[in-house]
Design a protein around this motif. Structure first.
Motif, PDB file in Angstrom:
ATOM      1  N   PRO A  42      -4.793  -7.340   7.215  1.00 49.89           N
ATOM      2  CA  PRO A  42      -4.393  -6.374   6.190  1.00 49.89           C
ATOM      3  C   PRO A  42      -4.945  -6.747   4.822  1.00 49.89           C
ATOM      4  N   ALA A  43      -5.503  -5.773   4.138  1.00 52.62           N
ATOM      5  CA  ALA A  43      -6.094  -6.006   2.824  1.00 52.62           C
ATOM      6  C   ALA A  43      -5.111  -5.621   1.737  1.00 52.62           C
ATOM      7  N   VAL A  44      -5.148  -6.325   0.615  1.00 50.11           N
ATOM      8  CA  VAL A  44      -4.230  -6.039  -0.473  1.00 50.11           C
ATOM      9  C   VAL A  44      -4.952  -5.604  -1.735  1.00 50.11           C
ATOM     10  N   ALA A  45      -6.274  -5.572  -1.717  1.00 50.50           N
ATOM     11  CA  ALA A  45      -7.020  -5.085  -2.875  1.00 50.50           C
ATOM     12  C   ALA A  45      -8.360  -4.572  -2.403  1.00 50.50           C
ATOM     13  N   ALA A  46      -8.792  -3.433  -2.921  1.00 53.01           N
ATOM     14  CA  ALA A  46     -10.093  -2.883  -2.568  1.00 53.01           C
ATOM     15  C   ALA A  46     -10.938  -2.764  -3.822  1.00 53.01           C
ATOM     16  N   PRO A  47     -12.268  -2.849  -3.693  1.00 52.24           N
ATOM     17  CA  PRO A  47     -13.129  -2.793  -4.872  1.00 52.24           C
ATOM     18  C   PRO A  47     -13.101  -1.419  -5.526  1.00 52.24           C
ATOM     19  N   GLY A  48     -13.297  -1.393  -6.836  1.00 52.47           N
ATOM     20  CA  GLY A  48     -13.428  -0.141  -7.547  1.00 52.47           C
ATOM     21  C   GLY A  48     -12.153   0.659  -7.666  1.00 52.47           C
ATOM     22  N   GLY A  49     -11.015   0.076  -7.304  1.00 54.77           N
ATOM     23  CA  GLY A  49      -9.755   0.799  -7.356  1.00 54.77           C
ATOM     24  C   GLY A  49      -9.569   1.778  -6.221  1.00 54.77           C
ATOM     25  N   PHE A  50     -10.354   1.664  -5.156  1.00 51.76           N
ATOM     26  CA  PHE A  50     -10.226   2.569  -4.019  1.00 51.76           C
ATOM     27  C   PHE A  50      -9.064   2.147  -3.124  1.00 51.76           C
ATOM     28  N   PRO A  51      -8.581   3.072  -2.295  1.00 51.09           N
ATOM     29  CA  PRO A  51      -7.483   2.718  -1.383  1.00 51.09           C
ATOM     30  C   PRO A  51      -7.891   1.640  -0.391  1.00 51.09           C
ATOM     31  N   ASP A  52      -6.903   0.930   0.122  1.00 47.67           N
ATOM     32  CA  ASP A  52      -7.127  -0.013   1.217  1.00 47.67           C
ATOM     33  C   ASP A  52      -6.936   0.755   2.521  1.00 47.67           C
ATOM     34  N   TYR A  53      -8.019   1.270   3.049  1.00 45.24           N
ATOM     35  CA  TYR A  53      -7.940   2.051   4.281  1.00 45.24           C
ATOM     36  C   TYR A  53      -7.623   1.131   5.451  1.00 45.24           C
ATOM     37  N   ARG A  54      -6.689   1.601   6.305  1.00 47.11           N
ATOM     38  CA  ARG A  54      -6.258   0.800   7.443  1.00 47.11           C
ATOM     39  C   ARG A  54      -6.325   1.645   8.701  1.00 47.11           C
ATOM     40  N   HIS A  55      -6.946   1.112   9.719  1.00 51.91           N
ATOM     41  CA  HIS A  55      -7.175   1.843  10.956  1.00 51.91           C
ATOM     42  C   HIS A  55      -5.862   2.378  11.538  1.00 51.91           C
ATOM     43  N   LEU A  56      -5.909   3.647  11.943  1.00 53.13           N
ATOM     44  CA  LEU A  56      -4.767   4.257  12.620  1.00 53.13           C
ATOM     45  C   LEU A  56      -5.004   4.408  14.114  1.00 53.13           C
ATOM     46  N   LYS A  57      -6.078   5.159  14.473  1.00 56.42           N
ATOM     47  CA  LYS A  57      -6.291   5.438  15.894  1.00 56.42           C
ATOM     48  C   LYS A  57      -7.607   6.177  16.075  1.00 56.42           C
ATOM     49  N   PRO A  58      -8.106   6.237  17.311  1.00 52.89           N
ATOM     50  CA  PRO A  58      -9.243   7.101  17.608  1.00 52.89           C
ATOM     51  C   PRO A  58      -8.828   8.572  17.543  1.00 52.89           C
ATOM     52  N   LEU A  59      -9.764   9.408  17.129  1.00 52.47           N
ATOM     53  CA  LEU A  59      -9.551  10.855  17.119  1.00 52.47           C
ATOM     54  C   LEU A  59     -10.299  11.548  18.245  1.00 52.47           C
ATOM     55  N   LEU A  60     -11.524  11.090  18.530  1.00 55.46           N
ATOM     56  CA  LEU A  60     -12.342  11.670  19.584  1.00 55.46           C
ATOM     57  C   LEU A  60     -13.001  10.555  20.378  1.00 55.46           C
ATOM     58  N   THR A  61     -12.919  10.646  21.703  1.00 56.96           N
ATOM     59  CA  THR A  61     -13.544   9.681  22.603  1.00 56.96           C
ATOM     60  C   THR A  61     -14.455  10.438  23.560  1.00 56.96           C
ATOM     61  N   PRO A  62     -15.707  10.037  23.713  1.00 57.59           N
ATOM     62  CA  PRO A  62     -16.649  10.816  24.510  1.00 57.59           C
ATOM     63  C   PRO A  62     -16.154  11.176  25.905  1.00 57.59           C
ATOM     64  N   SER A  63     -15.517  10.240  26.596  1.00 58.48           N
ATOM     65  CA  SER A  63     -15.113  10.488  27.986  1.00 58.48           C
ATOM     66  C   SER A  63     -14.080  11.596  28.113  1.00 58.48           C
ATOM     67  N   ARG A  64     -13.443  11.969  27.003  1.00 57.05           N
ATOM     68  CA  ARG A  64     -12.423  13.008  27.045  1.00 57.05           C
ATOM     69  C   ARG A  64     -12.944  14.360  26.561  1.00 57.05           C
ATOM     70  N   LEU A  65     -14.235  14.440  26.307  1.00 49.92           N
ATOM     71  CA  LEU A  65     -14.828  15.673  25.798  1.00 49.92           C
ATOM     72  C   LEU A  65     -15.537  16.447  26.904  1.00 49.92           C
ATOM     73  N   LYS A  66     -15.412  17.766  26.849  1.00 46.42           N
ATOM     74  CA  LYS A  66     -16.085  18.625  27.825  1.00 46.42           C
ATOM     75  C   LYS A  66     -17.589  18.569  27.632  1.00 46.42           C
ATOM     76  N   TYR A  67     -18.048  18.692  26.378  1.00 42.93           N
ATOM     77  CA  TYR A  67     -19.475  18.564  26.106  1.00 42.93           C
ATOM     78  C   TYR A  67     -19.763  17.093  25.860  1.00 42.93           C
ATOM     79  N   ASN A  68     -20.377  16.444  26.836  1.00 39.36           N
ATOM     80  CA  ASN A  68     -20.591  15.001  26.782  1.00 39.36           C
ATOM     81  C   ASN A  68     -21.870  14.661  27.543  1.00 39.36           C
TER      82      ASN A  68
END
Length: 343
Positions: A42-68
């Motif tokens: 976990p990060a507590v400071a980001a450069p330039g005053g930007f947010p400390d983005y923290r991974h949540l989850k995958p949104l799209l996975t190729p094996s679950r897509l119809k067009y693949n």
């Protein structure tokens, strides 16, 4: 947040990230538990005053897509369309593509940047064969810009790796071909790749420009840099003949996936490195007129465990009901998923 101002750095220098990492987890906290599950500290400071983005989850996975067609997807572009289009499929449109032949520009839609996203059933929206305009091995790297001047979604995409094209749409689904906007022949002799372009509404009064393009450039050295150009209308472009950010400026082998950000009255470029150099998303301040070269270090540090496996790339940024998000490639090149992190 405001920019950090306590450590001045001369333009053109590299400053390691100001992030501080907590190596020990605090038991019982949901935020820490979620981060440790991805292998990221976990990060507590980001450069330039930007947010400390923290991974949540995958949104799209190729094996679950119809067009693949190839088992891989890359280069997400997230766009809020709820206040721009009549009767959109969802509040947000997420554009992405396979890279390898035949590629294909694809769409998923959802009502939150945290997902879920639903695959558009008739993907791809744009294929590698669009007669009479082109027939190429593949099309990929979609970046969609809302052009307020004409109330259209403008799609910039590559095919082949040395050519970027423009198509336009009133609904974000059905596109009309416009033109080629970038080729390697517009850059110095020996240029081999000009791709992964993103275009942003950004005023450069001294250049008579209202749009900026950022893209990856490669040449005979086989080290990829970040290049740029400017335009008054998003269609006709002038390109700088020298890179905006060189790989050597930040001590890595390759850079790609640039994205423009503004904060605290200044302008920044976020971009990713190859996995061999940490697989992280870095950030540099270029200033509103693109005259600065202040390299600030790591904006997002990739986790060592799945789904990132030491690589976060091709960042696309958005805000959902006031909360900042980062949508990005998570995992090995041509072997990962599209994921989301929250600031």
């Amino acid at each position: 947040m405001t920019q950090h101002e306590d450590t001045p750095v001369a333009a053109g220098t590299f400053r390691p990230s100001r992030r501080i990492f907590l190596r020990g987890a605090v038991a019982g906290t949901a935020a820490t538990a979620g981060l440790m599950a991805t292998g990221a500290a976990p990060a507590v400071a980001a450069p330039g005053g930007f947010p400390d983005y923290r991974h949540l989850k995958p949104l799209l996975t190729p094996s679950r897509l119809k067009y693949n067609p190839t088992g891989e997807i890359i280069f997400p572009c997230i766009r809020g369309v709820y206040d721009k289009l009549a009767n959109p499929l969802g509040r947000y449109y997420l554009y992405y593509a396979p890279h390898d032949a035949p590629g294909g520009i694809c769409l998923a839609y959802g009502d939150s940047l945290e997902g879920p996203f639903t695959e558009y059933p008739a993907n791809p929206l744009v294929s590698n064969d669009w007669q009479p305009h082109y027939k190429v091995s593949h099309v990929s790297s979609p970046h969609v810009l809302w052009n307020e001047d004409v109330k259209e979604l403008w799609l910039y995409f590559h095919g082949e790796n040395h050519t970027t094209r423009l198509a336009r749409s009133k609904d974000g689904i059905t596109f009309t071909y416009d033109r080629t906007v970038l080729t390697r022949d517009m850059l110095p002799a020996g240029t081999s790749e000009t791709s992964y372009a993103r275009v942003f509404r950004h005023d450069l009064p001294a250049r008579g420009a209202r749009y900026v393009m950022l893209f990856m450039i490669n040449n005979q050295s086989n080290h990829r840099d970040i290049a740029w150009g400017w335009s008054k209308d998003g269609r006709d472009w002038t390109f700088a003949q020298q890179p905006l950010i060189r790989h050597s400026d930040v001590g890595v082998n390759n850079l790609s996936g640039p994205h423009l950000l503004t904060r605290g009255g200044s302008t920044f470029v976020a971009y990713h490195t190859g996995k061999e150099n940490g697989g992280n998303i870095l950030i540099s301040e270029v200033g509103n007129d693109f005259s600065r070269r202040d390299h600030l270090g790591v904006l997002y540090d990739s986790g060592s465990a799945a789904p990132e496996n030491g690589r976060a790339a091709s960042p696309s940024f958005g805000t959902d009901r006031g909360v900042p998000y980062l949508v990005y490639e998570a995992g090995d090149r041509l072997g990962g998923s599209i994921a989301v992190a929250r600031g």
